[in-house]
Scaffold this active site. Structure first.
Site, PDB file in Angstrom:
ATOM      1  N   SER A   1       0.661  -1.017   0.085  1.00  0.00           N
ATOM      2  CA  SER A   1      -0.006  -0.115   0.113  1.00  0.00           C
ATOM      3  C   SER A   1       0.901   1.208   0.195  1.00  0.00           C
ATOM      4  CB  SER A   1      -0.971  -0.011   1.108  1.00  0.00           C
ATOM      5  OG  SER A   1      -0.406  -0.250   2.427  1.00  0.00           O
TER       6      SER A   1
ATOM      7  N   ASP B   1      -4.319   5.837  11.303  1.00  0.00           N
ATOM      8  CA  ASP B   1      -3.334   5.235  10.387  1.00  0.00           C
ATOM      9  C   ASP B   1      -2.137   6.241  10.502  1.00  0.00           C
ATOM     10  OD1 ASP B   1      -1.569   4.746   8.169  1.00  0.00           O
ATOM     11  OD2 ASP B   1      -3.163   4.987   6.844  1.00  0.00           O
TER      12      ASP B   1
ATOM     13  N   HIS C   1       0.714   5.291   6.537  1.00  0.00           N
ATOM     14  CA  HIS C   1       0.234   5.926   4.949  1.00  0.00           C
ATOM     15  C   HIS C   1       0.283   7.463   5.227  1.00  0.00           C
ATOM     16  CE1 HIS C   1      -1.470   1.886   4.989  1.00  0.00           C
ATOM     17  NE2 HIS C   1      -0.796   1.966   3.760  1.00  0.00           N
TER      18      HIS C   1
END
Ligand code: NAG
Ligand code: NAG
Ligand code: NAG
Ligand code: NAG
Length: 438
Positions: free
Chosen positions: A157, A406, A409
Site C-alpha cells: 500500500s 493510520d 500511510h
C-alpha cells in the site's frame, strides 16, 4: 489487454479478498508489536549523520524546461551534484498542486481534507536538500519523460500511496483514463491508467512481498513466502514495462513462514510451529535480491532497456496506541537534528540500499537502477499521516475514546508528493546521462 493474463488460474487472488482489511487492522498493530515488544538484534545506528550513499547524489540541472533542452542549451547548463536525501523541511507558503476535487483517484483513507482534518499546516512544507533546491513537481516534464512508456508501481500500500500522489499531480496537466481495474473489496489491486495526450501508461501491481507469497487465510494463520520465486502476478508483465517503482517492506513484519528451494528456511513470529525464528531483515534482503535478479535476467540486455527505482522504507509514527486518540498527534515536521534515523527504519533502509548497489554491480547495459532514498525525509514528517482521519469525521459524535489511526500511510496531498518530485529529478538525470552517451 495482455495485463489480464496474469489473473487467469490464480488461486491466490481469491485469498486477497480477505486481506485488505488486514492492511489496516493487522499491519498497524503489528508494526507496534514489532517495534515495542519484539526487538530484533540490530545495533542502533551511531548518533552521527545519516550514513551517506551515493545513490541520490544526483546531478541537478538548474535551468529546467518543459521539453528536453536543445543541444545548444546543453553546453551552458550549470550542474551541481545534489544528495536529495539529506536536508530539512522548510515552511512554504505555496499550496499543493492538487486537491481532492482535482483528482478522483485518492483512496478514501488518505483523503484527509475531505475527512475533516481541521489543521492544514502539514500542507505547507517543502523539502530543502542541503546542497540544492528541489524543484516543484512539473507534470508536463514528467509526462514528457514517460511519453510512449509504461510506468509500473509494484508493491504494497505504500507503492499505491506513491502512485496515487503521482496520478493526482499528473492529472493537473492531462486527464488519465482508467483502462484496466481489478478491484478487491474497496481497493484497486491491479489497475492501469492511460494518458492519451502522451500515450503514457501508469499502473499498479499489488505484490506486498515482491516474491511469490500466499497470504494468510482462515486455514493458515501465517503468510507463506517463497523467497527464490519472483511474484509472477507482476513479473509476467515485465516485458511491457519501461520503469518499475518497487516499494514494499511493511508486510514483512507480519507472521510468516519462509521457504527457499524445497525447504523451510525459517519463520517470523510463528509460535506453535517448529521453525527457526529468523526475523525479517534477511527476508527483506532475499526478497529484494530475487526481485532485482529476475529483472536483470529477463530485461537486463533486452529491448529498449528498463529503469528500476526502489523506494526505501517509510517509517511509521505511532506514539500511542493505534486505536486511541492521539496515536500520531504531531502537527509539525521534526527538525533534522531532532530525530535520528535508527533501529528498524535504519536497518530496513540500509539493506535496501545495499541490495540496490549489489544489483547495480551486476546489472547489464540496458538496465538502470537507483534507490529513491526517502527514509530520512519520511522520518521527519510525523505530521503527514491520516491518523484518525483515515475515516471521515471521526470525532463528529464526540470522542468515543476509541478511534482507529493510520500513522503509516500519507495524506494526499502530503509529504509523499515529494517522493515523486525526487523521482522526476532522477529521471532527468538519467535522460541527461543517456544524451551524453550518444
Ligand atoms: C557526490 O558526488 C561528488 C562528485 O562526484 C563527490 O565529490 C561527493 O563526495 C559525493 N557525495 C556523496 C554524499 O557521496
Ligand atoms: C481545488 O482546486 C481547484 C482547482 O484546481 C480550485 O478551484 C479549488 O478552489 C480547490 N479547492 C480547495 C478546497 O482548495
Ligand atoms: C504507446 O505506448 C506503448 C507503451 O506503453 C508502446 O508500446 C506503443 O508503441 C506506443 N504507441 C505509439 C504509437 O507510439
Ligand atoms: C522440531 O525440529 C527438530 C529439528 O528438526 C526436531 O529434532 C524435533 O523433534 C522437532 N520437534 C517437534 C515437536 O516436532
Amino acid at each position: 489487454m495482455p495485463i489480464t493474463d496474469q489473473f487467469k488460474d490464480n488461486k491466490s487472488l481469491a485469498l486477497t479478498k480477505r486481506l485488505i482489511p488486514w492492511t489496516i487492522c493487522v499491519l498497524l498493530p503489528m508494526a507496534l508489536i514489532h517495534s515495542f515488544f519484539y526487538p530484533l538484534p540490530f545495533s542502533p545506528s551511531p548518533k552521527t549523520d545519516l550514513p551517506h550513499s551515493t545513490n541520490n547524489n544526483i546531478t541537478y540541472r538548474s535551468s529546467l524546461s518543459a521539453s528536453p533542452p536543445s543541444s545548444a542549451e546543453k553546453g551552458k547548463t550549470k550542474e551541481t551534484k545534489c544528495d536529495y536525501c539529506n536536508g530539512e523541511w522548510v515552511s512554504d507558503s505555496g499550496s499543493p498542486l492538487y486537491n481532492d476535487t482535482t483528482c478522483g483517484t485518492i483512496k478514501e483513507g488518505r483523503n484527509c481534507i475531505t475527512h475533516g482534518r481541521p489543521e492544514s499546516g502539514y500542507l505547507h512544507w517543502r523539502w530543502k536538500p542541503t546542497q540544492c533546491n528541489l524543484p516543484r513537481f512539473e507534470p508536463q516534464t514528467f509526462l514528457q519523460h514517460i511519453k510512449n512508456k509504461h510506468v509500473a508501481f509494484v508493491g504494497d500500500s505504500m507503492a499505491r500511496n506513491q502512485l496515487e500522489s503521482l496520478l493526482c499531480m499528473l492529472a493537473t496537466a492531462s486527464t488519465p483514463n482508467l483502462v484496466y481495474n481489478h478491484k478487491t473489496g474497496k481497493d484497486n489491486q491491479f489497475s492501469r491508467w492511460h494518458f492519451p495526450s502522451h500515450n503514457a501508461s501508469v499502473s499498479l501491481y499489488w505484490s506486498p512481498f515482491l516474491v511469490h507469497g500466499v497470504e494468510k487465510s482462515s486455514t493458515n494463520p501465517n503468510n507463506n513466502l517463497y523467497l527464490d520465486h519472483v511474484d509472477e502476478r507482476w513479473a509476467n508483465d515485465m516485458d511491457q514495462m519501461d520503469l518499475i517503482v518497487l516499494s514494499f517492506g511493511h508486510w514483512l513484519l507480519l507472521p510468516a513462514v519462509y521457504h527457499e528451494g524445497d525447504s523451510v528456511l525459517g519463520c517470523h513470529y510463528c509460535p506453535g510451529l517448529n521453525h527457526t525464528e529468523i526475523g525479517f531483515y534477511i527476508v527483506l534482503r532475499k526478497a529484494l535480491r530475487t526481485t532485482l535478479n529476475s529483472i536483470i535476467e529477463r530485461r537486463g540486455d533486452k529491448g529498449n532497456g528498463i529503469d528500476v527505482i526502489v523506494t526505501t522504507f517509510s517509517p511509521h509514527h505511532f506514539e500511542g496506541e493505534w486505536d486511541k486518540a492521539g496515536a500520531c498527534p504531531k502537527t509539525k515536521p521534526y527538525r533534522n537534528a531532532e530525530k535520528q534515523l535508527e533501529g528498524m527504519d535504519a536497518e530496513m533502509r540500509k539493506i535496501e540500499i545495499e541490495e540496490v548497489e549489489y544489483a547495480k554491480a551486476k546489472a547489464k547495459r540496458r538496465l538502470r537502477l537507483e534507490a529513491l532514498d526517502v527514509t530520512k525525509l519520511a522520518l521527519l514528517r510525523p505530521d503527514g499521516h491520516p491518523g484518525p482521519y483515515m475515516n471521515p469525521f471521526p470525532f463528529v459524535n464526540g470522542n468515543a475514546g476509541s478511534v482507529q489511526n493510520d500513522c503509516v500511510h500519507w495524506c494526499l496531498p502530503g509529504p509523499i508528493d515529494t517522493w515523486n518530485e525526487i523521482l522526476l529529478e532522477m529521471m532527468k538525470k538519467w535522460e541527461k546521462q543517456s544524451r551524453n552517451e550518444d
